[in-house]
Design a protein around this motif. Structure first.
Motif, PDB file in Angstrom:
ATOM      1  N   MET A 169     -74.919  17.837 -12.276  1.00 39.46           N
ATOM      2  CA  MET A 169     -75.162  16.454 -11.859  1.00 39.46           C
ATOM      3  C   MET A 169     -75.031  15.484 -13.022  1.00 39.46           C
ATOM      4  SD  MET A 169     -78.405  16.913  -9.266  1.00 39.46           S
ATOM      5  CE  MET A 169     -78.393  18.173  -7.979  1.00 39.46           C
ATOM      6  N   LEU A 170     -75.572  15.854 -14.171  1.00 38.43           N
ATOM      7  CA  LEU A 170     -75.546  14.960 -15.329  1.00 38.43           C
ATOM      8  C   LEU A 170     -74.130  14.719 -15.835  1.00 38.43           C
ATOM      9  CD1 LEU A 170     -78.650  16.320 -17.278  1.00 38.43           C
ATOM     10  CD2 LEU A 170     -78.477  14.159 -16.034  1.00 38.43           C
ATOM     11  N   ARG A 171     -73.223  15.614 -15.514  1.00 36.07           N
ATOM     12  CA  ARG A 171     -71.830  15.404 -15.909  1.00 36.07           C
ATOM     13  C   ARG A 171     -71.225  14.185 -15.219  1.00 36.07           C
ATOM     14  NH1 ARG A 171     -68.520  20.942 -15.686  1.00 36.07           N
ATOM     15  NH2 ARG A 171     -66.953  19.547 -16.546  1.00 36.07           N
ATOM     16  N   GLY A 172     -71.877  13.735 -14.146  1.00 35.84           N
ATOM     17  CA  GLY A 172     -71.407  12.529 -13.468  1.00 35.84           C
ATOM     18  C   GLY A 172     -71.527  11.283 -14.321  1.00 35.84           C
ATOM     19  N   SER A 173     -72.305  11.366 -15.408  1.00 35.72           N
ATOM     20  CA  SER A 173     -72.460  10.204 -16.287  1.00 35.72           C
ATOM     21  C   SER A 173     -71.170   9.854 -17.012  1.00 35.72           C
ATOM     22  CB  SER A 173     -73.567  10.466 -17.314  1.00 35.72           C
ATOM     23  OG  SER A 173     -73.245  11.568 -18.143  1.00 35.72           O
ATOM     24  N   VAL A 174     -70.172  10.720 -16.937  1.00 39.39           N
ATOM     25  CA  VAL A 174     -68.897  10.435 -17.602  1.00 39.39           C
ATOM     26  C   VAL A 174     -68.270   9.155 -17.046  1.00 39.39           C
ATOM     27  CG1 VAL A 174     -67.452  11.770 -16.003  1.00 39.39           C
ATOM     28  CG2 VAL A 174     -66.740  11.491 -18.387  1.00 39.39           C
ATOM     29  N   ILE A 175     -68.577   8.836 -15.787  1.00 49.07           N
ATOM     30  CA  ILE A 175     -68.057   7.603 -15.184  1.00 49.07           C
ATOM     31  C   ILE A 175     -68.526   6.383 -15.967  1.00 49.07           C
ATOM     32  CG2 ILE A 175     -68.340   6.086 -13.178  1.00 49.07           C
ATOM     33  CD1 ILE A 175     -68.129   8.482 -11.401  1.00 49.07           C
ATOM     34  N   VAL A 176     -69.788   6.387 -16.369  1.00 44.20           N
ATOM     35  CA  VAL A 176     -70.354   5.251 -17.101  1.00 44.20           C
ATOM     36  C   VAL A 176     -69.602   5.036 -18.410  1.00 44.20           C
ATOM     37  CG1 VAL A 176     -72.428   4.315 -18.180  1.00 44.20           C
ATOM     38  CG2 VAL A 176     -72.616   5.669 -16.076  1.00 44.20           C
ATOM     39  N   PHE A 177     -69.439   6.102 -19.175  1.00 43.79           N
ATOM     40  CA  PHE A 177     -68.823   5.979 -20.499  1.00 43.79           C
ATOM     41  C   PHE A 177     -67.315   5.745 -20.406  1.00 43.79           C
ATOM     42  CE2 PHE A 177     -72.510   8.916 -21.013  1.00 43.79           C
ATOM     43  CZ  PHE A 177     -73.337   8.012 -21.658  1.00 43.79           C
ATOM     44  N   THR A 178     -66.677   6.353 -19.414  1.00 45.99           N
ATOM     45  CA  THR A 178     -65.245   6.118 -19.231  1.00 45.99           C
ATOM     46  C   THR A 178     -64.985   4.660 -18.877  1.00 45.99           C
ATOM     47  OG1 THR A 178     -64.942   8.397 -18.458  1.00 45.99           O
ATOM     48  CG2 THR A 178     -63.184   6.835 -17.981  1.00 45.99           C
ATOM     49  N   GLY A 179     -65.823   4.115 -18.006  1.00 47.73           N
ATOM     50  CA  GLY A 179     -65.678   2.711 -17.636  1.00 47.73           C
ATOM     51  C   GLY A 179     -65.849   1.791 -18.828  1.00 47.73           C
ATOM     52  N   MET A 180     -66.852   2.065 -19.648  1.00 39.02           N
ATOM     53  CA  MET A 180     -67.097   1.227 -20.827  1.00 39.02           C
ATOM     54  C   MET A 180     -65.939   1.310 -21.822  1.00 39.02           C
ATOM     55  SD  MET A 180     -69.975  -0.175 -20.158  1.00 39.02           S
ATOM     56  CE  MET A 180     -71.503   0.046 -19.241  1.00 39.02           C
ATOM     57  N   LEU A 181     -65.489   2.528 -22.101  1.00 40.91           N
ATOM     58  CA  LEU A 181     -64.413   2.703 -23.079  1.00 40.91           C
ATOM     59  C   LEU A 181     -63.089   2.136 -22.575  1.00 40.91           C
ATOM     60  CD1 LEU A 181     -65.155   6.330 -24.365  1.00 40.91           C
ATOM     61  CD2 LEU A 181     -65.507   4.187 -25.590  1.00 40.91           C
ATOM     62  N   SER A 182     -62.867   2.202 -21.275  1.00 41.01           N
ATOM     63  CA  SER A 182     -61.611   1.681 -20.728  1.00 41.01           C
ATOM     64  C   SER A 182     -61.524   0.168 -20.888  1.00 41.01           C
ATOM     65  CB  SER A 182     -61.478   2.061 -19.249  1.00 41.01           C
ATOM     66  OG  SER A 182     -62.487   1.438 -18.473  1.00 41.01           O
ATOM     67  N   ILE A 183     -62.674  -0.495 -20.945  1.00 37.54           N
ATOM     68  CA  ILE A 183     -62.673  -1.944 -21.165  1.00 37.54           C
ATOM     69  C   ILE A 183     -62.173  -2.261 -22.573  1.00 37.54           C
ATOM     70  CG2 ILE A 183     -64.129  -4.005 -21.346  1.00 37.54           C
ATOM     71  CD1 ILE A 183     -65.980  -2.769 -19.267  1.00 37.54           C
ATOM     72  N   GLY A 184     -62.666  -1.514 -23.546  1.00 37.05           N
ATOM     73  CA  GLY A 184     -62.328  -1.801 -24.929  1.00 37.05           C
ATOM     74  C   GLY A 184     -60.978  -1.276 -25.376  1.00 37.05           C
ATOM     75  N   PHE A 185     -60.571  -0.114 -24.854  1.00 32.36           N
ATOM     76  CA  PHE A 185     -59.366   0.532 -25.375  1.00 32.36           C
ATOM     77  C   PHE A 185     -58.176   0.498 -24.417  1.00 32.36           C
ATOM     78  CE2 PHE A 185     -62.927   2.421 -27.646  1.00 32.36           C
ATOM     79  CZ  PHE A 185     -62.501   2.332 -28.959  1.00 32.36           C
ATOM     80  N   LEU A 186     -58.430   0.278 -23.146  1.00 31.77           N
ATOM     81  CA  LEU A 186     -57.332   0.215 -22.178  1.00 31.77           C
ATOM     82  C   LEU A 186     -57.168  -1.186 -21.598  1.00 31.77           C
ATOM     83  CD1 LEU A 186     -57.955   3.567 -20.231  1.00 31.77           C
ATOM     84  CD2 LEU A 186     -56.384   3.158 -22.136  1.00 31.77           C
ATOM     85  N   ASN A 187     -57.969  -2.131 -22.121  1.00 29.83           N
ATOM     86  CA  ASN A 187     -57.916  -3.524 -21.656  1.00 29.83           C
ATOM     87  C   ASN A 187     -58.068  -3.620 -20.139  1.00 29.83           C
ATOM     88  OD1 ASN A 187     -57.447  -4.564 -24.279  1.00 29.83           O
ATOM     89  ND2 ASN A 187     -55.272  -4.025 -24.105  1.00 29.83           N
TER      90      ASN A 187
END
Length: 379
Positions: free
Chosen positions: A124-142
């Protein structure tokens, strides 16, 4: 449209092999083995388990070569059309080193965490990857996240809080160290940051290469296995207190002891073999599900895998049931569905339409977002 027999087989294969992989790792952790010092203790070798996992991923490279050889021999052009072999096969494999290293560190940290906490919480805790992927995509994928994505992230965070609280409450009725479980949960969440970096790097630098997914996984498995094999060497000399190091040497890893324990315990040997082969078949099934059906279907099946792991853990008394974990899991599912534009947003629009507040367009009439399904999921 009803699934074909082949699609049903792929779906079942993904659920079974995915569940079996996580349960194999936890089953190995549950084995009591005789150490080199003659003391009985639980098998605690997460870095060795990680190496076996990468060995399994490397098998995907062998599988790709077999499929490529078979379809190429047919001479009918199927090698360029089959979902397992089509794509650019001429590329520099070293572009996969960074994702492989991220995978190596993330997997190793997650296995350390899994050794300390429950298998269902791990999943279940692996679902937290959505949070970090979303944040990083803002900064690095514009990339700009819409309201739906932010709502999904919010639900995921709330769900994670519920899962964490449930672990704390369960510990009151279970013979498990509170510090161990909390540390394990935090390590798993921290590992998702590294996994998110891997996903962003793959999307930015690898996604444009159109590399056959099975071949990419194989190369990452090869690089990951080489990397973890090198890292294990100094880990054999770095001392650490339990539960990080629970072996006869008191070091973060004890390779020789692990191999002796595996060789002298048939149950442990079966678990290790299960780790390697299940991850290979799981990746194969996952790729095929994404290609044959959709990335959406793959995510839904992954949620089913979490339920299977949870039920298995309860049935074999690896943990006790607590309603807070169920609530957390449901909230996590809602969050992931919102973020990936699956079911929930469409149901909301339908409700608004029936209440007379919104005009339903033709494209919004689908419960599953087929547009999102066309995007290939990065493994």
């Amino acid at each position: 449209m009803a699934w074909s027999n082949f699609q049903c087989t792929l779906a079942i294969l993904q659920i079974i092999t995915g569940s079996f992989n996580t349960l194999s790792v936890k089953y190995a952790d549950k084995q009591i083995v005789l150490g080199e010092d003659g003391q009985l203790r639980y098998f605690n070798h997460p870095f060795m388990q990680s190496s076996f996992m990468f060995l399994g991923e490397a098998l995907c490279f062998l599988a790709f070569k077999v499929f490529y050889y078979y379809y190429n021999r047919r001479g009918d052009g199927s090698v360029d059309n089959n979902v397992l072999t089509k794509g650019s096969r001429i590329f520099n494999p070293f572009i996969l080193i960074v994702p492989a290293l991220c995978d190596m560190f993330a997997t190793s940290i997650m296995y350390v965490g899994l050794n300390m906490t429950y298998a269902s919480s791990f999943q279940m805790l692996r679902g937290s990857v959505i949070v970090f992927t979303g944040m990083l995509s803002i900064g690095f994928l514009n990339r700009k996240l819409g309201v739906r994505e932010w709502i999904g992230i919010g639900f995921v965070v709330i769900g994670l809080i519920f899962v964490g609280i449930s672990d704390i409450l369960v510990m009151e009725n279970d013979d498990v160290s509170a510090n161990s479980v909390i540390t394990g949960d935090l390590l798993i969440i921290f590992a998702q940051i590294i996994t998110a970096v891997q996903m962003v790097v793959e999307e930015k630098y690898v996604g444009q290469q159109d590399i056959p997914a099975l071949q990419a996984i194989g190369w990452e498995g090869i690089f990951g296995f080489i990397g973890i094999s090198l890292i294990i060497i100094p880990l054999n000399y770095i001392t650490a207190p339990p539960p990080f190091a629970d072996n006869s040497r008191g070091t973060l890893e004890a390779t020789v002891e692990a191999l002796i324990e595996i060789g002298s315990n048939s149950k442990l040997l079966i678990a290790v073999i299960g780790i390697s082969f299940s991850i290979a078949f799981f990746n194969f099934a996952g790729i095929s599900v994404t290609k044959e059906m959709s990335a959406t279907t793959r995510m839904i099946l992954d949620s089913v895998r979490t339920i299977v792991i949870w039920i298995f853990s309860l049935a074999f008394q690896w943990q006790v049931f607590h309603y807070m974990q169920l609530i957390g899991f449901i909230i996590l599912l809602i969050g992931m569905a919102c973020y990936n534009n699956i079911i929930i947003p469409q149901l909301i629009r339908k409700c608004r339409h029936y209440l007379g507040h919104h005009t339903l367009s033709k494209n919004e009439d689908c419960i599953i977002n087929t547009a999102a399904d066309d995007v290939q999921e990065t493994i």
